[in-house]
Design an enzyme around this catalytic site. Structure first.
Site, short mmCIF file in Angstrom:
data_model
loop_
_atom_site.label_atom_id
_atom_site.label_comp_id
_atom_site.label_asym_id
_atom_site.label_seq_id
_atom_site.Cartn_x
_atom_site.Cartn_y
_atom_site.Cartn_z
N TYR A 219 0.82 -1.20 0.00
CA TYR A 219 0.00 0.00 0.00
C TYR A 219 0.86 1.25 0.00
CZ TYR A 219 0.74 1.18 4.97
OH TYR A 219 1.29 1.56 6.16
N ARG B 48 7.68 4.28 -4.97
CA ARG B 48 7.87 3.32 -3.88
C ARG B 48 6.86 2.17 -4.00
NH1 ARG B 48 7.70 5.53 2.14
NH2 ARG B 48 5.48 5.64 1.66
N LEU C 292 11.56 1.56 6.63
CA LEU C 292 10.89 2.00 5.42
C LEU C 292 11.55 3.32 5.00
CD1 LEU C 292 8.44 1.46 3.47
CD2 LEU C 292 7.28 3.24 4.78
N GLU D 140 12.97 2.76 13.70
CA GLU D 140 12.03 3.82 13.28
C GLU D 140 10.81 3.78 14.19
OE1 GLU D 140 10.51 3.00 9.31
OE2 GLU D 140 10.49 0.86 9.73
N ARG E 105 -6.79 -21.04 -0.98
CA ARG E 105 -5.87 -20.70 0.12
C ARG E 105 -4.67 -21.62 0.12
NH1 ARG E 105 -3.63 -21.22 4.88
NH2 ARG E 105 -3.61 -19.48 6.34
N LYS F 75 6.58 -1.74 1.71
CA LYS F 75 5.42 -1.20 2.43
C LYS F 75 4.24 -2.16 2.28
CE LYS F 75 3.20 3.27 3.17
NZ LYS F 75 3.35 3.29 4.61
N1 PMP Z 1 8.14 3.98 8.57
C1 PMP Z 1 7.01 3.26 8.66
C2 PMP Z 1 7.06 1.91 9.30
C3 PMP Z 1 5.80 3.77 8.17
O1 PMP Z 1 4.67 3.05 8.25
C4 PMP Z 1 5.78 5.07 7.61
C5 PMP Z 1 4.49 5.68 7.13
N2 PMP Z 1 4.01 5.13 5.97
C6 PMP Z 1 6.99 5.79 7.54
C7 PMP Z 1 8.15 5.20 8.03
C8 PMP Z 1 7.04 7.15 6.93
O2 PMP Z 1 6.98 7.08 5.53
P1 PMP Z 1 6.33 8.24 4.68
O3 PMP Z 1 7.08 9.49 5.03
O4 PMP Z 1 6.54 7.84 3.27
O5 PMP Z 1 4.90 8.32 5.08
#
Ligand code: PMP
Length: 285
Positions: free
Chosen positions: A33, A52, A205, A180, A100, A148
């Site tokens: 997503y 991305r 991410l 993060e 499944r 993501k």
């Molecule tokens: N890390 C994670 C685990 C996230 O879920 C997000 C939000 N999508 C981010 C970092 C920040 O990414 P972005 O700035 O692209 O929203």
């Protein structure tokens, strides 16, 4: 609520947008997503989010044919019909419906694509102005956090636990270093005004907001470094903040009950918030 949702070629009322229980997104979180901010009806950093998304699809071997232009026009249409001035647009793509089976190689799938909007205040929020308090937890997500996917249970449990403890969010720690936030990238600023955030790798991410902030730091001659930092470094940092498309730049004023700096929003973060806002205004699409 009178709100349209796009699902596989059709615009439905919110409650009528239904997906099969045999969708692999439901059974296996076999889905990726993106969430993009909407400001004054415009999308923020749309191209970067799309790129991305393509990378996430590639990493999980999900072939998806839709034209970028079509995605853009569906998103714009939803922003328009749902009257989103400030908020978010989500796009979720699952591998689709099938028998499944863990092994998806043999089956032919039609991906499921869902696009929906959410009205949300992003600018001038209480959190952006007053800062947030966070707790740290051991990293408990999988090892490909650069993709993501919709496997968000660990983050969801962690954020809920933070909230139960009266805090706003959490940062994850792995091998002694902050990775993060539950849905954001983590930054600290040291006494010399140097902005520090974890380097890109499968451990985090690669946030679109993160990369814009670093780009704006560079453009405006603010020192920054991409490297890991520990909880102790965060505790004794001058300032700290998080970035995400859903909240932009939000100051962090407390970590595990310990004030960061003076425990109030500092000037470096305020400057970065201002920079970020001024710069993104120039590139709304
Ligand atoms: N890390 C994670 C685990 C996230 O879920 C997000 C939000 N999508 C981010 C970092 C920040 O990414 P972005 O700035 O692209 O929203």
């Amino acid at each position: 609520m009178n709100e349209k949702v796009y699902l596989n070629g059709t615009y439905f009322e919110r409650n009528d947008a239904l997906v099969s229980v045999f969708d692999r997104g439901f059974l296996f979180s076999d889905a990726v997503y993106e969430v993009t901010a909407v400001i004054k009806g415009f999308l923020v950093d749309w191209e970067s989010h799309l790129s991305r998304l393509k990378n996430s699809l590639k990493e999980i071997n999900l072939s998806f044919e839709m034209q970028e232009k079509e995605i853009f026009s569906i998103q714009k249409k939803l922003i328009d019909v749902n009257k989103i001035d400030e908020g978010l647009v989500y796009i979720q793509i699952t591998r689709g419906v099938g028998h499944r089976d863990f092994n998806f190689e043999e089956d032919h799938f039609e991906p499921t694509i869902v696009i929906f909007t959410q009205e949300k205040k992003i600018l001038n929020t209480n959190k952006a102005e007053k800062g947030i308090k966070i707790v740290t937890f051991d990293e408990m997500r999988w090892k490909r956090r650069d993709i993501k996917t919709t496997q968000l249970l660990a983050s969801s449990l962690a954020k809920t636990e933070a909230s139960k403890r009266g805090k706003d969010d959490c940062w994850f720690i792995e091998d002694g270093f902050i990775t993060e936030g539950s849905s954001s990238n983590a930054f600290i600023i040291n006494d010399n005004g140097e902005v520090i955030t974890r380097e890109l790798s499968p451990k985090i991410l690669g946030g679109i907001t993160r990369s814009s902030v670093l780009e704006f730091c560079k453009k405006n001659n603010l020192n920054f470094r991409e490297s890991g930092f520990t909880k102790i470094e965060a505790k004794y940092a001058c300032e700290a903040f998080i970035t995400s498309a859903t909240n932009f730049v939000v100051p962090v004023i407390e970590i595990d009950g310990h004030k960061i700096g003076k425990g109030v929003v500092g000037n470096y973060v305020k400057e970065i918030q201002k920079l970020y806002f001024n710069e993104i205004q120039k590139r709304l699409s």
